[in-house]
Design a protein around this motif. Structure first.
Motif, PDB file in Angstrom:
ATOM      1  N   VAL A 112     -27.598  -3.760  22.567  1.00  0.00           N
ATOM      2  CA  VAL A 112     -27.432  -3.058  21.288  1.00  0.00           C
ATOM      3  C   VAL A 112     -27.434  -4.082  20.164  1.00  0.00           C
ATOM      4  O   VAL A 112     -27.180  -5.273  20.383  1.00  0.00           O
ATOM      5  CB  VAL A 112     -26.114  -2.252  21.218  1.00  0.00           C
ATOM      6  CG1 VAL A 112     -26.086  -1.127  22.238  1.00  0.00           C
ATOM      7  CG2 VAL A 112     -24.900  -3.163  21.384  1.00  0.00           C
ATOM      8  N   THR A 113     -27.712  -3.609  18.965  1.00  0.00           N
ATOM      9  CA  THR A 113     -27.499  -4.436  17.779  1.00  0.00           C
ATOM     10  C   THR A 113     -26.471  -3.761  16.901  1.00  0.00           C
ATOM     11  O   THR A 113     -26.363  -2.538  16.859  1.00  0.00           O
ATOM     12  CB  THR A 113     -28.806  -4.648  16.980  1.00  0.00           C
ATOM     13  OG1 THR A 113     -29.326  -3.376  16.556  1.00  0.00           O
ATOM     14  CG2 THR A 113     -29.835  -5.373  17.810  1.00  0.00           C
ATOM     15  N   ILE A 114     -25.693  -4.586  16.208  1.00  0.00           N
ATOM     16  CA  ILE A 114     -24.747  -4.104  15.202  1.00  0.00           C
ATOM     17  C   ILE A 114     -25.271  -4.593  13.861  1.00  0.00           C
ATOM     18  O   ILE A 114     -25.407  -5.795  13.638  1.00  0.00           O
ATOM     19  CB  ILE A 114     -23.334  -4.647  15.458  1.00  0.00           C
ATOM     20  CG1 ILE A 114     -22.859  -4.308  16.873  1.00  0.00           C
ATOM     21  CG2 ILE A 114     -22.352  -4.076  14.426  1.00  0.00           C
ATOM     22  CD1 ILE A 114     -21.599  -5.047  17.282  1.00  0.00           C
ATOM     23  N   ASN A 115     -25.572  -3.666  12.989  1.00  0.00           N
ATOM     24  CA  ASN A 115     -26.240  -3.970  11.733  1.00  0.00           C
ATOM     25  C   ASN A 115     -25.282  -3.740  10.570  1.00  0.00           C
ATOM     26  O   ASN A 115     -24.752  -2.639  10.397  1.00  0.00           O
ATOM     27  CB  ASN A 115     -27.478  -3.100  11.594  1.00  0.00           C
ATOM     28  CG  ASN A 115     -28.415  -3.250  12.787  1.00  0.00           C
ATOM     29  OD1 ASN A 115     -29.273  -4.104  12.790  1.00  0.00           O
ATOM     30  ND2 ASN A 115     -28.225  -2.419  13.808  1.00  0.00           N
ATOM     31  N   ILE A 116     -25.067  -4.775   9.749  1.00  0.00           N
ATOM     32  CA  ILE A 116     -24.043  -4.749   8.699  1.00  0.00           C
ATOM     33  C   ILE A 116     -24.682  -5.119   7.361  1.00  0.00           C
ATOM     34  O   ILE A 116     -25.489  -6.046   7.284  1.00  0.00           O
ATOM     35  CB  ILE A 116     -22.912  -5.747   9.030  1.00  0.00           C
ATOM     36  CG1 ILE A 116     -22.309  -5.463  10.403  1.00  0.00           C
ATOM     37  CG2 ILE A 116     -21.826  -5.699   7.956  1.00  0.00           C
ATOM     38  CD1 ILE A 116     -21.376  -6.551  10.901  1.00  0.00           C
ATOM     39  N   GLY A 117     -24.279  -4.397   6.303  1.00  0.00           N
ATOM     40  CA  GLY A 117     -24.800  -4.669   4.973  1.00  0.00           C
ATOM     41  C   GLY A 117     -26.159  -4.029   4.794  1.00  0.00           C
ATOM     42  O   GLY A 117     -27.193  -4.696   4.851  1.00  0.00           O
ATOM     43  N   LEU A 118     -26.169  -2.715   4.573  1.00  0.00           N
ATOM     44  CA  LEU A 118     -27.406  -1.938   4.638  1.00  0.00           C
ATOM     45  C   LEU A 118     -27.636  -1.128   3.371  1.00  0.00           C
ATOM     46  O   LEU A 118     -26.697  -0.806   2.637  1.00  0.00           O
ATOM     47  CB  LEU A 118     -27.339  -0.976   5.831  1.00  0.00           C
ATOM     48  CG  LEU A 118     -27.085  -1.617   7.199  1.00  0.00           C
ATOM     49  CD1 LEU A 118     -26.647  -0.557   8.195  1.00  0.00           C
ATOM     50  CD2 LEU A 118     -28.330  -2.334   7.688  1.00  0.00           C
ATOM     51  N   ASP A 119     -28.910  -0.775   3.151  1.00  0.00           N
ATOM     52  CA  ASP A 119     -29.217   0.236   2.156  1.00  0.00           C
ATOM     53  C   ASP A 119     -28.291   1.424   2.418  1.00  0.00           C
ATOM     54  O   ASP A 119     -28.190   1.893   3.559  1.00  0.00           O
ATOM     55  CB  ASP A 119     -30.688   0.654   2.311  1.00  0.00           C
ATOM     56  CG  ASP A 119     -31.116   1.749   1.346  1.00  0.00           C
ATOM     57  OD1 ASP A 119     -30.295   2.245   0.556  1.00  0.00           O
ATOM     58  OD2 ASP A 119     -32.309   2.115   1.389  1.00  0.00           O
TER      59      ASP A 119
END
Length: 491
Positions: free
Chosen positions: A206-213
């Motif tokens: 999995v990826t954890i994605n932070i700071g997004l539109d």
């Protein structure tokens, strides 16, 4: 000219043009409880302990122990700000969400050279690697189980990579390469995919994605039946923005991350492996949750092992939230409004004009429905709408029904309706022994041993404050002269 894509930084540039909606400070702040403690007063709102306010989003540029990293909090902690960020009317966001679900724009894959999220790479095999020293993840309170990732979008797929899911979970940093993640049983599609990997006795990448539109954390909060298993919620975010979300292949795992994120954490969820959520503190608390109470630390959260951390080169932004804040209402509440509208529009079209999930219910527990009765035979359709709302979202606990002349976004107007168009002995519906959200502390056998068999059962309540069609002439509001240029008297 370089093509401009939407991401968090572009959204912030637009926000800075709106008076009173953004503030940043260079004063040093401790991410351990102090950062959230400060923002509690400034702009958290929601069910946070009073005093609190609806205030600006806030950027902390000087985070103790993390030079070069910034923390953003409260970006979505105002429904009006959400409307501005999405270029939409804040009162009709539920319908906008619903339309976006019906017309998704699928994500696209770009190269690593096109992905600012992978400009800097930290590998777990690097000497001295420690996620707790790289990522400025705050704690909400001094009793938290540890630093939490609260606004990280987890992206994962089934083993065949034919179905995908994007969702938000609470995730605590446990040690240098370990994250404890709470995956609510039956509550997220990530959990279903994990079950498939566990049958194969394989870790799930999995990826954890932070700071997004902002459209991404807003668009991924849908649940079944609105978004069935395999529906990639990033398509909702694409529809909201009118441009596809960009993905990039992971560096160390066979999964994709969000290319224009500020941070991507690449990790694996270990099969059938669990740990105590508060193993480092033993406080018994996880972090404050949306009802306004401290969440109980889970004795067996799933274990993630970090493989890599990537981020932007230039002062990467960690986006975070306070658990019970207005920000949770924006993420959970508007998608719930859309789910309810989606269902009632198909079953009883034309009778439900609008829906609002107010902060008092944390975005999940309460819905206010604006009803129009067109003909005498529509009497009772308002209660049918309430039943449909409970069917659309099992965690809903209270529905308030009002007529079309009531502003559902004005709590005083709603309660005026209840006080002048409602009788407790005839206008309350109670449906007991139903499933609800386990974080409500009143939903325990100790609270009502006769009817609550286990944590998470609840009575559902409908307050019908609509005008009886046959008596509508008795409930006409005083009508004032319409004045189109009234604002000139304030100049």
């Amino acid at each position: 000219m370089t093509e401009q894509f939407y991401d968090l930084r572009r959204a912030l540039d637009e926000l800075k043009e709106l008076p009173g909606q953004y503030h940043e400070t260079d004063l040093e702040v401790d991410p351990n409880a102090e950062l959230s403690g400060v923002y509690r007063y400034i702009g958290a709102g929601g069910t946070v302990q009073r005093p609190t306010n609806e205030g600006p989003a806030m950027m902390f540029n000087n985070v103790k122990g993390y030079p070069g990293s910034r923390v953003l909090i409260g970006l979505l902690a105002s429904r009006k700000r959400v409307g501005a960020l999405l270029h939409q009317d804040w009162k009709t966001l539920g319908r906008f969400w619903s339309q976006s679900v019906e017309h998704p724009i699928a994500p696209v894959v770009v190269t690593r050279e096109q992905a600012p999220a992978q400009e800097v790479v930290h590998l777990a095999t690097d000497e001295g690697f420690d996620i707790r020293k790289i990522l400025a993840a705050p704690t909400n309170t001094e009793q938290d189980a540890g630093p939490y990732i609260t606004m990280g979008v987890v992206y994962g797929s089934n083993p065949e990579q034919t179905k995908h899911d994007a969702t938000i979970h609470r995730m605590v940093l446990e040690d240098e390469d370990t994250i404890g993640v709470f995956i609510q049983p039956g509550g997220r599609h990530i959990g279903a995919f994990l079950g498939e990997f566990e049958e194969l006795d394989q870790p799930m990448p999995v990826t954890i994605n932070i700071g997004l539109d902002p459209v991404i954390p807003l668009g991924v909060t849908f649940e079944a039946p609105t978004t069935p298993l395999g529906y990639d919620e990033l398509g909702v975010a694409g529809a909201m923005r009118g441009e596809a979300v960009q993905l990039v292949d992971g560096i160390t795992i066979p999964e994709k991350g969000i290319a224009r994120a500020e941070w991507i954490i690449e990790a694996e969820i270990l099969p059938k492996t669990y740990m105590q959520e508060d193993v480092n503190t033993n406080t018994g608390h996880a972090m404050p949750e949306f009802p306004g109470y401290n969440g109980t630390a889970n004795p067996h959260v799933n274990v993630m092992k970090v493989k890599a951390i990537t981020h932007r080169q230039d002062n990467p932004i960690v986006q975070t939230t306070i658990g019970p804040s207005e920000e949770h209402v924006s993420m959970a509440g508007i998608s719930t409004e859309a789910s309810i509208l989606n269902m009632v529009d198909k079953a009883i079209p034309g009778n439900v004009l609008n829906v609002y999930n107010p902060p008092a219910g944390g975005g999940k527990y309460m819905t206010i429905m604006q009803i129009k009765k067109h003909v005498p035979s529509d009497e009772g359709i308002q209660r049918q709408a309430a039943i449909l709302a409970f069917g659309a979202f099992k965690e809903l606990k209270t529905v308030i029904l009002v007529s079309e002349d009531v502003d559902i976004f004005d709590w005083n107007d709603v309660m005026w309706s209840i006080n002048t168009r409602f009788q407790g002995d005839r206008d309350i519906m109670v449906l007991d022994q139903m499933r609800n959200h386990p974080l409500d502390p009143s939903e325990s056998p100790a609270y009502d041993p006769g009817k609550i068999a286990f944590q998470g059962m609840s009575s559902k309540t409908v307050l019908d404050g609509t005008i009886p069609f046959a008596l509508k002439e008795h409930f006409e509001r005083a009508e004032f002269m319409p004045v189109s240029d009234w604002q000139k008297y304030l100049r």
